[in-house]
Design a protein around this motif. Structure first.
Motif, PDB file in Angstrom:
ATOM      1  N   PRO A  26       0.806  -1.221   0.000  1.00 32.45           N
ATOM      2  CA  PRO A  26       0.000   0.000   0.000  1.00 32.45           C
ATOM      3  C   PRO A  26       0.841   1.274   0.000  1.00 32.45           C
ATOM      4  CG  PRO A  26      -0.088  -1.073   2.148  1.00 32.45           C
ATOM      5  CD  PRO A  26       0.651  -1.996   1.236  1.00 32.45           C
ATOM      6  N   TYR A  27       1.993   1.219   0.668  1.00 28.92           N
ATOM      7  CA  TYR A  27       2.838   2.428   0.719  1.00 28.92           C
ATOM      8  C   TYR A  27       3.368   2.757  -0.678  1.00 28.92           C
ATOM      9  CZ  TYR A  27       2.667   1.579   5.717  1.00 28.92           C
ATOM     10  OH  TYR A  27       2.232   1.385   6.996  1.00 28.92           O
ATOM     11  N   ALA A  28       3.869   1.729  -1.353  1.00 23.84           N
ATOM     12  CA  ALA A  28       4.410   1.963  -2.699  1.00 23.84           C
ATOM     13  C   ALA A  28       3.314   2.422  -3.644  1.00 23.84           C
ATOM     14  CB  ALA A  28       5.063   0.691  -3.217  1.00 23.84           C
ATOM     15  N   ASN A  29       2.120   1.814  -3.528  1.00 22.11           N
ATOM     16  CA  ASN A  29       1.003   2.256  -4.367  1.00 22.11           C
ATOM     17  C   ASN A  29       0.659   3.715  -4.076  1.00 22.11           C
ATOM     18  OD1 ASN A  29      -0.251   0.387  -6.281  1.00 22.11           O
ATOM     19  ND2 ASN A  29      -0.400  -0.997  -4.523  1.00 22.11           N
ATOM     20  N   TYR A  30       0.624   4.045  -2.780  1.00 20.09           N
ATOM     21  CA  TYR A  30       0.252   5.415  -2.420  1.00 20.09           C
ATOM     22  C   TYR A  30       1.280   6.414  -2.947  1.00 20.09           C
ATOM     23  CZ  TYR A  30      -1.029   9.611  -0.017  1.00 20.09           C
ATOM     24  OH  TYR A  30      -1.396  10.902   0.218  1.00 20.09           O
ATOM     25  N   TYR A  31       2.568   6.121  -2.662  1.00 22.85           N
ATOM     26  CA  TYR A  31       3.573   7.128  -3.048  1.00 22.85           C
ATOM     27  C   TYR A  31       3.802   7.171  -4.549  1.00 22.85           C
ATOM     28  CZ  TYR A  31       4.294   8.229   1.789  1.00 22.85           C
ATOM     29  OH  TYR A  31       4.079   8.671   3.061  1.00 22.85           O
ATOM     30  N   LEU A  32       3.510   6.082  -5.242  1.00 22.01           N
ATOM     31  CA  LEU A  32       3.593   6.144  -6.702  1.00 22.01           C
ATOM     32  C   LEU A  32       2.453   7.029  -7.234  1.00 22.01           C
ATOM     33  CD1 LEU A  32       4.906   5.400  -9.310  1.00 22.01           C
ATOM     34  CD2 LEU A  32       3.717   3.228  -9.317  1.00 22.01           C
ATOM     35  N   SER A  33       1.288   6.889  -6.619  1.00 24.53           N
ATOM     36  CA  SER A  33       0.161   7.735  -7.014  1.00 24.53           C
ATOM     37  C   SER A  33       0.474   9.200  -6.686  1.00 24.53           C
ATOM     38  CB  SER A  33      -1.099   7.285  -6.271  1.00 24.53           C
ATOM     39  OG  SER A  33      -2.154   8.157  -6.555  1.00 24.53           O
ATOM     40  N   TYR A  34       1.000   9.417  -5.482  1.00 21.59           N
ATOM     41  CA  TYR A  34       1.287  10.790  -5.043  1.00 21.59           C
ATOM     42  C   TYR A  34       2.377  11.425  -5.923  1.00 21.59           C
ATOM     43  CZ  TYR A  34       2.874  14.676  -2.157  1.00 21.59           C
ATOM     44  OH  TYR A  34       3.254  15.913  -1.730  1.00 21.59           O
ATOM     45  N   SER A  35       3.440  10.651  -6.214  1.00 23.44           N
ATOM     46  CA  SER A  35       4.522  11.185  -7.071  1.00 23.44           C
ATOM     47  C   SER A  35       3.973  11.511  -8.457  1.00 23.44           C
ATOM     48  CB  SER A  35       5.655  10.164  -7.221  1.00 23.44           C
ATOM     49  OG  SER A  35       6.192   9.873  -5.974  1.00 23.44           O
ATOM     50  N   SER A  36       3.121  10.633  -8.963  1.00 21.93           N
ATOM     51  CA  SER A  36       2.545  10.878 -10.293  1.00 21.93           C
ATOM     52  C   SER A  36       1.662  12.119 -10.269  1.00 21.93           C
ATOM     53  CB  SER A  36       1.723   9.675 -10.749  1.00 21.93           C
ATOM     54  OG  SER A  36       2.511   8.528 -10.741  1.00 21.93           O
ATOM     55  N   TYR A  37       0.951  12.304  -9.149  1.00 25.35           N
ATOM     56  CA  TYR A  37       0.113  13.508  -9.003  1.00 25.35           C
ATOM     57  C   TYR A  37       0.988  14.762  -9.043  1.00 25.35           C
ATOM     58  CZ  TYR A  37      -2.156  17.112  -6.114  1.00 25.35           C
ATOM     59  OH  TYR A  37      -2.620  18.296  -5.612  1.00 25.35           O
ATOM     60  N   ARG A  38       2.124  14.702  -8.340  1.00 26.27           N
ATOM     61  CA  ARG A  38       3.017  15.869  -8.346  1.00 26.27           C
ATOM     62  C   ARG A  38       3.669  16.060  -9.717  1.00 26.27           C
ATOM     63  NH1 ARG A  38       1.174  19.181  -4.704  1.00 26.27           N
ATOM     64  NH2 ARG A  38       1.402  18.498  -2.556  1.00 26.27           N
ATOM     65  N   LEU A  39       4.001  14.963 -10.369  1.00 28.54           N
ATOM     66  CA  LEU A  39       4.569  15.070 -11.718  1.00 28.54           C
ATOM     67  C   LEU A  39       3.535  15.660 -12.680  1.00 28.54           C
ATOM     68  CD1 LEU A  39       6.545  11.702 -11.767  1.00 28.54           C
ATOM     69  CD2 LEU A  39       7.548  13.966 -12.075  1.00 28.54           C
ATOM     70  N   MET A  40       2.279  15.354 -12.385  1.00 34.33           N
ATOM     71  CA  MET A  40       1.165  15.920 -13.156  1.00 34.33           C
ATOM     72  C   MET A  40       1.130  17.447 -12.943  1.00 34.33           C
ATOM     73  SD  MET A  40      -2.662  14.605 -12.426  1.00 34.33           S
ATOM     74  CE  MET A  40      -4.079  15.344 -13.203  1.00 34.33           C
ATOM     75  N   ASN A  41       1.288  17.852 -11.677  1.00 33.73           N
ATOM     76  CA  ASN A  41       1.343  19.295 -11.338  1.00 33.73           C
ATOM     77  C   ASN A  41       2.458  19.978 -12.112  1.00 33.73           C
ATOM     78  OD1 ASN A  41       0.576  19.614  -7.778  1.00 33.73           O
ATOM     79  ND2 ASN A  41      -0.430  18.443  -9.338  1.00 33.73           N
ATOM     80  N   ILE A  42       3.636  19.327 -12.084  1.00 32.95           N
ATOM     81  CA  ILE A  42       4.812  19.926 -12.731  1.00 32.95           C
ATOM     82  C   ILE A  42       4.592  20.005 -14.241  1.00 32.95           C
ATOM     83  CG2 ILE A  42       7.274  19.573 -13.215  1.00 32.95           C
ATOM     84  CD1 ILE A  42       7.458  18.345 -10.326  1.00 32.95           C
ATOM     85  N   ALA A  43       4.044  18.910 -14.797  1.00 35.03           N
ATOM     86  CA  ALA A  43       3.775  18.902 -16.251  1.00 35.03           C
ATOM     87  C   ALA A  43       2.809  20.023 -16.616  1.00 35.03           C
ATOM     88  CB  ALA A  43       3.200  17.553 -16.670  1.00 35.03           C
ATOM     89  N   MET A  44       1.841  20.294 -15.744  1.00 32.51           N
ATOM     90  CA  MET A  44       0.878  21.354 -16.024  1.00 32.51           C
ATOM     91  C   MET A  44       1.568  22.717 -16.032  1.00 32.51           C
ATOM     92  SD  MET A  44      -2.841  22.237 -14.454  1.00 32.51           S
ATOM     93  CE  MET A  44      -2.460  23.518 -13.305  1.00 32.51           C
TER      94      MET A  44
END
Lengths: 734, 262
Positions: free
Chosen positions: B66-84
């Protein structure tokens, strides 16, 4: 002390040897794309371990792994297919070059069949529910708002959709897979004025004006496909009141997010608005309508939903009609009932939706001798499935069984020009039943011929009418090329069939052996996105009609008619730097037909050569929005009356018509204005107050002409909105 | 006796170091969490990519972690922010898909239910920023996820952070705006002060909440208050990229312009 030192040393040696006891393998290399350019930030690692590294800007990576013998190296980066390779018997060093292949463009964004406008961005240029609500002059009506898009010809002010030179029956409306053939209020022989579908129940809408998917059958020109809203997440209520209508709505969760209902009720009463705008004398009974739309949504599993949508709508109107031979009142009542039970679910990569629907439409018309009751009952089961076979392939398929029974009962005038109560008549008691079986399959392919930006949709459908013994097979395809991240080019072709109007199958005055009408669509389209919020789309199209019904002295109607529609559509949609948003659309069409009672191959009733619409909205402040909707279009073709013969035994003049559609009405123009005020009452109730001025310039657009008794002189009949009309209203959301 | 004690101690240390070496997962997860914190304050694409890479390696061993799933989701969310912020729309959509997939995988994990729904709401909020025309549909979904997140854990401060940001970005005529958001953000701030520290569970958002309070103050023309808020943030995080290089200099320029006009 010495002993401790020895033990410590031994322990440390043991620890270190624990590491070194295993073989170390040095893994290094480069990651490149297909064009041999280095890729940075690629995660390269040995599966099942933490051993790995990320590639640098030169694409290089290196790390040490303690895995021995056989192991799998994985390399991944978003936007590229995962690299995964097994290595055997590696003892000390591994040097690899990894080539990552760019992922196929997601199919949804790659290509969409047909000329489409949708509320789902992936499906095409966006028309959102907000666009419907805020289009000035659109009365928040889905059909009136869609009419501002290119490809829909401004033949009249009715809500019916005349798509690219097609008759309105050539466009079909679907709601959660159910067909609704008469989704209009105030329907007369001139068409309905508004939709009886409540805009609030629309979640997504998809409109296509040609070249559409094989999933749509028995339709020639256009499709409006509506998906209704899901179950509510929280309770909300809305009350709306205007000079023309009163509405109530509620979205109520019943059991957590598993079961909920949406209810929308609307009662229109046009008397105040007619009185204010001075039109009251035109009606014997001012138009009123009411509708109740409800949906019950049950989420029975993480992926499964069952939805029951019901619609009850009715309206009535009484309008004064002046004709050469008779002045009287047109009385019209219509009703619409829909039950649609839809189930949707996902099983792995398979998405299935099924719908069982029943739609009943009734219509009663009275004018002079005309006394007609129309019933249209449609019972339908439809199933659609889609499966993503891989990132490159997506397969669609489905079938439909539809039973449509139309009955026409009553009296119709024996001659078109004599509708007087004492006129001769034909007695109608016709029932036409059509049972249709249809099926289709369609494949979407991305990266065809290994070209990453080239996509294809190819489908085929077949329909069979058992009682008429009519069947057809329609191939359709579209090919799209992504010129850049912002630009797409598309070509589509397809064959389409549809049965003509049921009345033409009447044994009394029609031909039960009529074939289906056939149309071929060719569409060339270019889309360009400018910035985040601006789009341009240009389309060239050619539509060829065959087997159109044509009046025939021997068999009443034959299939010897034919026609075409060529045109160009343009739409520019977006937001200017100063905050003005909206869209500008232009359509050019050249359409000719020989069908029905046309005396020659000539321009059709729908040949509106030029048409321009401009819709703009501007937020004056956070609470005030102003919008305009301006339309200008070539006048509609019509057949002039050039003289009259007196028929002594009937004591009536029979008009002599000139060449079919050899004249045009004046250019159509209309400017609508809307001022909206958004506010909150007591800090929590959102309110919207608006003032809408339809045809604010009071331009006298034409509906037609009424003639003197001997047809020697004529008088203009104003269109529905031929006079400036002011509407004020408000809504409160709780 | 002392000798025996020392021998035992050294052997114990040796044993523990062996365990740590053979079971490096928890260490990696701690490292991932640290990377996501660094990545946010430095607003670094590279650091979030590193965090994602480590999450993927953990998931290659246990896809349900669950931790890896969560932080992969969270990192992708932040990468999404940066891409925006870099205007890379297609990249943003790809990260959105990844972020949503891994967040949704945690809905049935009790410990992560609230965090997963909060993150999903934040991801959809970014999608809404990308496509305003979907406002009516997406805002319903956002509020739905926030409701579920709150039901699962009333004290989760990130629920009110996301709600506050959502409110900040909602037009006033639809009940949003800076004024409406500030109270919610302050509630989140109070919740953060009570949030227990955790080595592995998500704790992000404390400084971000204060930043949005500052932004709301700025929008309400309370420029001096906003400046104080930003400065107080820099006292805690002197290298916070967003405040240091963007928000504070822009605000100081604004204050200076006002003072010059006055």
């Amino acid at each position: 002390m010495k002993l401790i030192l020895i033990i410590t040393t031994v322990s440390l040696l043991l620890t270190v040897s624990g590491i070194n006891a295993k073989d170390k393998i040095s893994v290094s290399g480069r990651v490149l794309n297909e064009g041999k350019k280095p890729l940075a930030f690629v995660n390269v690692f040995v599966e099942g371990t933490f051993d790995g590294a990320m590639s640098n800007v030169k694409g290089e990576f290196s790390f040490v792994t303690h895995s021995t013998g056989t192991f799998i190296i994985t390399a991944s980066m978003i936007g590229y297919e995962k690299y995964r390779k097994e290595f055997r018997n590696i003892t000390s060093q591994l040097q690899i070059e990894i080539v990552l292949i760019e992922e196929a463009i997601e199919l949804e964004s790659a290509i969409v069949m047909g000329s489409s406008y949708s509320s789902e961005k992936a499906k095409g240029l966006v028309v959102s529910q907000v666009d419907v609500y805020t289009t000035p002059g659109g009365a928040a009506d889905v059909f009136q708002s869609i009419k501002a898009l290119p490809g829909i010809t401004q033949v009249s002010e009715s809500a019916e959709l005349y798509v690219r030179g097609g008759d309105p029956i050539e466009t079909v409306t679907f709601v959660d897979q159910a067909s609704i053939y008469h989704p209009f209020t105030y329907e007369s022989s001139y068409g309905g004025l508004f939709s009886n579908l409540n805009t609030a129940i629309i979640k997504n809408l998809y409109f296509t004006s040609g070249g559409f998917s094989a999933m749509y059958g028995n339709v020639l020109s256009g499709v409006l496909d509506i998906e209704t809203i899901d179950g509510p997440i929280s309770s909300s209520y809305n009350v709306g009141i205007s000079m023309a209508a009163f509405s109530l709505s509620g979205r109520i969760p019943i059991y957590n997010d598993k079961l909920g209902m949406n209810v929308f009720a609307n009662q229109s009463y046009t008397r105040p608005i007619m009185w204010l705008n001075g039109d009251l004398d035109q009606f014997t009974s001012t138009p009123t309508s009411r509708d109740l739309t409800a949906s019950f949504v049950s989420k029975y599993s993480q992926t499964g939903t069952v939805k029951l949508v019901t619609l009850f709508a009715e309206d009535r109107q009484g309008a004064k009609v002046e004709r050469a031979e008779y002045t009287g009142a047109f009385e019209g009542n219509s009703g619409n009932t829909l039950f649609n039970l839809q189930q949707k679910d996902v099983f792995g990569k398979l998405f299935i939706k099924n719908s069982l629907s029943y739609n009943r439409h009734t219509n009663e018309w009275n004018l002079g001798i005309l006394d007609l009751d129309i019933n249209d009952n449609v019972l339908k089961f439809r199933s659609d499935a889609e499966i993503r076979l891989s990132k490159k392939y997506k397969l669609f398929g489905g079938f439909v069984i539809e039973n449509r029974e139309e009955t026409y009962k009553g009296l119709i005038p024996a001659e078109d020009f004599d509708i007087r109560p004492e006129a001769g008549f034909d007695k109608l008691d016709v029932s036409i039943n059509r049972l249709r079986y249809g099926a289709y399959v369609e494949l979407e392919v991305a990266n065809i011929f290994g070209m990453n930006k080239l996509s294809l949709i190819s489908g085929i459908r077949s329909d069979y009418f058992t009682d008429l013994d009519i069947n057809w097979v329609d191939p359709r395809f579209a090919i799209g090329y992504k010129l850049s991240e912002k630009a797409n080019f598309k070509f589509g072709f397809g064959l389409f069939h549809q049965l003509p109007d049921s009345r033409l199958y009447s044994e009394l005055d029609g031909n039960p052996d009529l074939k289906a009408i056939k149309a071929s669509h060719y569409i060339l389209s270019y889309d360009l996105q400018i910035g985040e919020r601006n789009n341009i789309r240009m389309e060239l199209y050619h539509k060829k009609y065959k087997d159109l019904p044509l009046e025939d002295d021997q068999v009443n109607y034959s299939n010897k008619g034919y026609g075409f529609a060529n045109g160009f559509d343009l739409i520019i949609k977006g937001t200017l730097p100063n905050g003005i948003s909206g869209w500008l659309s232009y359509g050019f069409i050249n359409t000719k037909r020989k069908w029905m009672d046309y005396d020659s191959f000539t321009r059709s009733d729908f040949d509106i050569t030029h048409q321009l619409s401009l819709i703009t909205k501007y937020n004056l402040s956070s609470m005030w929005q102003v919008g305009i909707n301006y339309k200008i279009a070539s006048g509609r073709p019509h057949t002039p009356v050039v003289g009259a013969n007196y028929i002594e035994q009937l004591s009536i003049y029979e008009p002599i018509e000139g060449r079919t559609n050899s004249a045009r009405y004046q250019t159509y123009q209309r400017l609508d204005f809307r001022l909206t005020h958004f506010n909150q009452l007591f800090g929590k109730y959102n309110t919207i107050v608006y003032m809408e001025a339809l045809n604010i310039l009071n331009i006298k657009n034409l509906f037609g002409y009424t003639y003197s008794e001997d047809y020697s002189s004529r008088r203009k009949v104003k269109s529905y909105f031929g006079r400036r009309t002011i509407v004020i209203g408000m809504s409160i959301s709780i | 006796m002392k000798t025996i004690f020392n021998i035992t101690f050294v052997l114990l240390l040796t044993f523990l170091s062996c365990i740590a070496k053979d079971n490096p997962k928890s260490g990696t997860l701690v490292k991932i969490k640290q990377l996501t914190e660094e990545g946010y304050f430095e607003w670094s694409h590279e650091i979030f990519m590193k965090a994602s890479a480590l999450c993927q390696r953990v998931l290659s061993m246990d896809e349900n972690d669950p931790y890896a799933n969560y932080y992969l989701s969270y990192s992708s969310y932040r990468l999404m922010n940066i891409a925006m912020t870099e205007g890379k729309k297609e990249e943003m959509q790809k990260y959105a898909g990844l972020a949503k997939g891994h967040a949704a995988a945690l809905y049935e994990v009790d410990k992560f239910k609230s965090e997963a729904h909060t993150l999903m709401a934040a991801i959809i909020m970014m999608e809404l920023a990308l496509d305003h025309s979907q406002g009516m549909v997406l805002s319903q979904k956002i509020h739905g996820h926030l409701g579920k997140a709150e039901a699962a854990d009333k004290s989760n401060p990130r629920v009110n952070l996301v709600r506050g940001v959502m409110m900040f970005n909602t037009p006033e005529q639809f009940g949003g705006g800076a004024n409406s958001s500030i109270g919610i953000l302050k509630t989140a701030d109070a919740q953060f002060s009570k949030q227990p520290d955790s080595e592995l569970m998500p704790t992000w958002g404390k400084v971000e909440t204060k930043t949005w309070i500052g932004l709301a103050q700025q929008k309400l023309s309370k420029f001096e208050e906003a400046k104080e808020t930003f400065e107080s943030i820099l006292e805690i995080k002197p290298d916070y990229d967003w405040i240091k290089h963007d928000l504070l200099p822009a605000l100081e320029k604004k204050i200076s312009q006002i003072n010059n006009q006055g």
